[in-house]
Design a protein around this motif. Sequence first.
Motif, PDB file in Angstrom:
ATOM      1  N   LEU A  32       0.829  -1.204   0.000  1.00 36.51           N
ATOM      2  CA  LEU A  32       0.000   0.000   0.000  1.00 36.51           C
ATOM      3  C   LEU A  32       0.862   1.250   0.000  1.00 36.51           C
ATOM      4  O   LEU A  32       1.961   1.259   0.564  1.00 36.51           O
ATOM      5  N   TYR A  33       0.329   2.314  -0.590  1.00 38.18           N
ATOM      6  CA  TYR A  33       0.980   3.607  -0.480  1.00 38.18           C
ATOM      7  C   TYR A  33       0.747   4.141   0.939  1.00 38.18           C
ATOM      8  O   TYR A  33      -0.283   3.863   1.549  1.00 38.18           O
ATOM      9  N   ARG A  70      -8.726   0.547   2.112  1.00 37.22           N
ATOM     10  CA  ARG A  70      -8.347  -0.446   1.098  1.00 37.22           C
ATOM     11  C   ARG A  70      -7.851  -1.728   1.774  1.00 37.22           C
ATOM     12  O   ARG A  70      -8.221  -2.833   1.381  1.00 37.22           O
ATOM     13  N   ALA A  71      -7.028  -1.599   2.807  1.00 38.45           N
ATOM     14  CA  ALA A  71      -6.529  -2.772   3.531  1.00 38.45           C
ATOM     15  C   ALA A  71      -7.688  -3.547   4.157  1.00 38.45           C
ATOM     16  O   ALA A  71      -7.719  -4.779   4.101  1.00 38.45           O
ATOM     17  N   ARG A  97       6.629   2.118   1.098  1.00 39.33           N
ATOM     18  CA  ARG A  97       5.316   1.488   1.069  1.00 39.33           C
ATOM     19  C   ARG A  97       5.050   0.804   2.405  1.00 39.33           C
ATOM     20  O   ARG A  97       5.961   0.471   3.145  1.00 39.33           O
ATOM     21  N   VAL A 152      -2.263  -0.406  10.185  1.00 39.68           N
ATOM     22  CA  VAL A 152      -1.990   0.297   8.922  1.00 39.68           C
ATOM     23  C   VAL A 152      -2.035   1.801   9.152  1.00 39.68           C
ATOM     24  O   VAL A 152      -1.193   2.538   8.632  1.00 39.68           O
ATOM     25  N   GLU A 199      -5.951   6.810   2.434  1.00 39.45           N
ATOM     26  CA  GLU A 199      -6.859   5.968   1.654  1.00 39.45           C
ATOM     27  C   GLU A 199      -6.469   4.486   1.690  1.00 39.45           C
ATOM     28  O   GLU A 199      -7.275   3.621   1.363  1.00 39.45           O
ATOM     29  N   SER A 200      -5.249   4.196   2.087  1.00 44.91           N
ATOM     30  CA  SER A 200      -4.805   2.805   2.168  1.00 44.91           C
ATOM     31  C   SER A 200      -5.457   2.045   3.313  1.00 44.91           C
ATOM     32  O   SER A 200      -5.550   0.824   3.276  1.00 44.91           O
ATOM     33  N   VAL A 215       1.053   4.292   8.354  1.00 43.14           N
ATOM     34  CA  VAL A 215       0.928   5.468   7.491  1.00 43.14           C
ATOM     35  C   VAL A 215       1.339   6.739   8.237  1.00 43.14           C
ATOM     36  O   VAL A 215       2.066   7.577   7.700  1.00 43.14           O
TER      37      VAL A 215
END
Length: 143
Positions: A19-20, A28-29, A71, A57, A24-25, A61
């Motif tokens: 993931l970036y 998504r995760a 990443r 996550v 927003e990750s 981040v």
Amino acid sequence: MADARGGLGEAFPLGGMTLYPVPESVPRARRWFRKFTASYDLACSIDDCVLMLSELVTNAVLYGGAEESWRVRVAWFREGESLRVDVHNPGFPADVRLRDPHADDAHGRGLLLVDELSDDWSVGPSRFGGTVVSFTIDAAWKP
């Protein structure tokens, strides 16, 4: 809390994602974890796993920064009857610790949730460099 580099028994990879390091990750995760684990008919609470994954996550981040492009890497494994989820980032392992937030603090509860909901969690050096924070759920598969 155990050492994140190994455990009892062999770990079988089940899935993962890269993931970036952007907010927003986090959703998504959550979505991908639910999608990829659905076929395993896990006996543990998927909602609890998703909450813990979301917290790790988010921490990766927010706090896993590096000077160069980087990443967040997430992977999940079966270890006997247990599920282990790893979240890798380029931060320093010594920076990961349980906090004691005040009632009005906006941050600092993520690892407390992981500590409460998981059967075990760990932090250590990542094989990619940086840090890996993991949680384990025992009896994730029906015997």
